[in-house]
Each structure stands twice: as C-alpha cells, then as structure tokens.
Design an enzyme around this catalytic site. Sequence first.
Site, PDB file in Angstrom:
ATOM      1  N   LYS A 195     -22.914 -26.274  63.749  1.00 38.00           N
ATOM      2  CA  LYS A 195     -21.681 -25.475  63.806  1.00 38.00           C
ATOM      3  C   LYS A 195     -20.677 -26.151  62.871  1.00 38.00           C
ATOM      4  O   LYS A 195     -19.587 -26.572  63.284  1.00 38.00           O
ATOM      5  CB  LYS A 195     -21.198 -25.405  65.266  1.00 38.00           C
ATOM      6  CG  LYS A 195     -20.053 -24.427  65.513  1.00 38.00           C
ATOM      7  CD  LYS A 195     -20.442 -22.968  65.409  1.00 38.00           C
ATOM      8  CE  LYS A 195     -19.225 -22.065  65.551  1.00 38.00           C
ATOM      9  NZ  LYS A 195     -19.526 -20.655  65.216  1.00 38.00           N
ATOM     10  N   ASP A 251     -31.143 -27.028  73.502  1.00 37.42           N
ATOM     11  CA  ASP A 251     -31.389 -26.594  74.880  1.00 37.42           C
ATOM     12  C   ASP A 251     -31.301 -25.072  74.963  1.00 37.42           C
ATOM     13  O   ASP A 251     -32.180 -24.403  75.503  1.00 37.42           O
ATOM     14  CB  ASP A 251     -30.352 -27.244  75.808  1.00 37.42           C
ATOM     15  CG  ASP A 251     -30.513 -26.791  77.251  1.00 37.42           C
ATOM     16  OD1 ASP A 251     -31.666 -26.763  77.722  1.00 37.42           O
ATOM     17  OD2 ASP A 251     -29.499 -26.453  77.888  1.00 37.42           O
TER      18      ASP A 251
HETATM   19  C1  IPM Z   1     -34.415 -28.642  79.569  1.00 39.61           C
HETATM   20  C2  IPM Z   1     -33.615 -28.469  80.827  1.00 39.61           C
HETATM   21  C3  IPM Z   1     -32.779 -29.739  81.056  1.00 39.61           C
HETATM   22  C4  IPM Z   1     -31.864 -29.897  79.862  1.00 39.61           C
HETATM   23  C5  IPM Z   1     -31.980 -29.735  82.377  1.00 39.61           C
HETATM   24  C6  IPM Z   1     -32.901 -29.545  83.562  1.00 39.61           C
HETATM   25  C7  IPM Z   1     -31.129 -30.961  82.525  1.00 39.61           C
HETATM   26  O1  IPM Z   1     -32.822 -27.341  80.752  1.00 39.61           O
HETATM   27  O2  IPM Z   1     -35.251 -29.574  79.511  1.00 39.61           O
HETATM   28  O3  IPM Z   1     -34.208 -27.877  78.644  1.00 39.61           O
HETATM   29  O4  IPM Z   1     -30.794 -29.290  79.814  1.00 39.61           O
HETATM   30  O5  IPM Z   1     -32.230 -30.637  78.955  1.00 39.61           O
HETATM   31 MG    MG Z   2     -33.094 -26.186  79.006  1.00 41.16          MG
END
Ligand code: IPM
Ligand code: MG
Length: 361
Positions: A195, A251
């Site tokens: 970004k 994520d």
């Molecule tokens: C992932 C999950 C995790 C993250 C959570 C469970 C903390 O969403 O492995 O993508 O955000 O990394």
């Molecule tokens: Mg995740």
Amino acid sequence: MNLNIGVIKGDGIGPEIVAEAMKVLDQVGKTYGHTCGYTQLLMGGASIDVHGVPLTDETVAAAKSCDAVLMGSIGGDAKTSPWYQLEPSRRPEAGLLRIRKELNLFANLRPAVLYDELKGACPLKEEITEGGFDMMIMRELTGGLYFGERRTVEEDGVMTAYDSLTYNENEIRRIAKRGFDIAMKRRRKVTSVDKANVLDSSRLWRKVVEEVAKGYPEVTLEHMLVDNCAMQLVKDPKQFDVILTENMFGDILSDEASMVTGSIGMLSSASLNETKFGLYEPSGGSAPDIAGKGIANPIATILSAAMMLRFSFDLDKEADAIEQAVERVLKEGYRTIDIMSEGKQQVNTEKMGDLIAGYIR
Ligand code: IPM
Ligand code: MG
C-alpha cells in the site's frame, strides 16, 4: 531415513484430519523405507485445557527438537468456547503466533490452485477460470501489525487503541529472496503487494523488493496495491504466479485466494525459517461446527505432509507419490462432502485417508 516429526493435532477437526495425514505418511514410510517418529505437541485450546496456556515453554523446546512439525488447526467457536473468555494473550491463536515467532517461521507459503477435477466448486465464471490457475501466496509471517507494539489506553477520557506496523529492511529482504527463489522454480513472475500510496512501511517494502529483484534478472517483478490485488484475484486470477506480501495483507489475500479455488479443504501451507525446519498445516481453520462428525476433508493436511517431505526432508519422490495419490482419488470420483458434486462418490474423512494411503506407489 528417520523422520522426527512433531505433531500438533490441535482443536476442532484438527485431530481427525491429522490422523489421516499420519496414516498416509506411515504408508509412504513403508513403501519407501523410512520411519516416521511422532512427538505429540499440545497447542491452542487443547493446551489451554491441560496447562491453562495455549503454548508452554516445554512445547516450544520439544518443537525445536523436531525436524518439522505437522499441524491440524487450532481455535474454537469464539461465541461459545470458554477459551475466548480468557484475555487475548491466553487464547488459542496466541499459541500459534508465539510458535511462529519462537521458531522464526518468517516465510509462509500458501498455494492456491484450481484443481481441474474440482472446477465445479469454483465460484468464478468459467470464462475467467478457463485453463485453471495456480498461484503461490508468500506471506511474511513474523513481522508487521501482528507483532508490532500494541496498547489500549485512555487519552483525555477517550479510549484509544494502537497497533503498529513495523518492518526493517532485513525482514523484507529475507522474505523477498524466498519469494524470488520460489518464483525461479515456477513461472518466474513475482507480484509484490503493498500500500505504497499511503504507508511508509510499504514504501520501504517496495524499495527493498526492487533491490532483491536485481539479483533475479529472469524473474518479472510487478508491484500491485493491495486493494487492487483483492480485486484482481477475482477478476483475473490467472495473471498471478507468486504473490509476495506482508503479514496482514497476506492473511487477508490468502483467504480470498483460497475461496476463489472453491475448495479450501484442498489447500496446504508451509511456514519456514532459514533452516530446513518448517511447520505444515492446512490453510483452513478448525471448523468447530463439523468437528467430531468424521466429515472433514483431510486432503489439505495430507498435501501439507507432502510439502513437509519436499521442503524439510528433500524427499521429492515421496511427496510426488502423495500428490499423485490425491489426484487419483479425485479422478476416480471420491469426494468429501465439502467438494461433493453430482455423480461422485461421497466418502468420510477416514475413508478418504484410507484411499489415498492405498494409492501410494
Ligand atoms: C491464519 C490465521 C491466523 C492468522 C489467526 C488464527 C491468528 O488466520 O493462519 O491465516 O491471522 O495468521
Ligand atoms: Mg488467516
């Protein structure tokens, strides 16, 4: 070869899907002459129930003494599970974040592949997915917003929360190098996602990625803003080979990419550090709503075990054998309920594991 494997069965469907992956690994061991030794490790809700915390120092030490760790999934239903009455640092997810940090697992590889056999499950129009797609999301996993300074304070009578997104150039360089290395073994294209029109951390990201790219003249580099990337993933997923991005963007985008394939129960992942060590887990979550019913799809975990053989043990032939066995069961029409379609044969978790193990050659 002796494979010293740590196993985190975890919560929800975790124990069911990991059992099938171990079954397949044991069959690979028999066929190719390896012995798999397993060390059970408690993490997440399962660890809270026994130790009151989602990850103990002893478990971290035990994980470090293994060559690789195979994991199911952790966490429960945030509305109903008592684990979520605890303060955030004692909840199941905190164990996962801590093990990533303790083991320095900075490189998270999440493949998103459209399986020919499962095209029907893809929510995109056929004209968009014609010819299939196959991308690798390379997510930075131990920096950024997840591990930056955070606090909630009252300022002039107003509750205020801070989360900081910090990256130094070394953190960016090592994940970028991994991204380019992987691209060299694929279609040689890296899309670096940031970004940079707003964030300083993204401007540094872009600069360092460009420096790293100079060492890989055969790889095409393009930059893409994260909001545009979210759009392009549904508009034209075929354009992507390696998507290289920071923790939080990765994520979000990896969930989107997995949904676009239509079969999250098929997608594996690997989290790697500078050594051969890695933590391997399915991309999907613990799915507490279907836990214990024996209907979860074990294929993502089985394919994660294949990734483990490939990356941590350099056992490419064995990894190929697992992937071919998975392709064969799909071709023969066996499906768990999540990928079921008309005219196919529905099987449960255990049967799917048996079939794949039975096709190891
Ligand atoms: C992932 C999950 C995790 C993250 C959570 C469970 C903390 O969403 O492995 O993508 O955000 O990394
Ligand atoms: Mg995740």
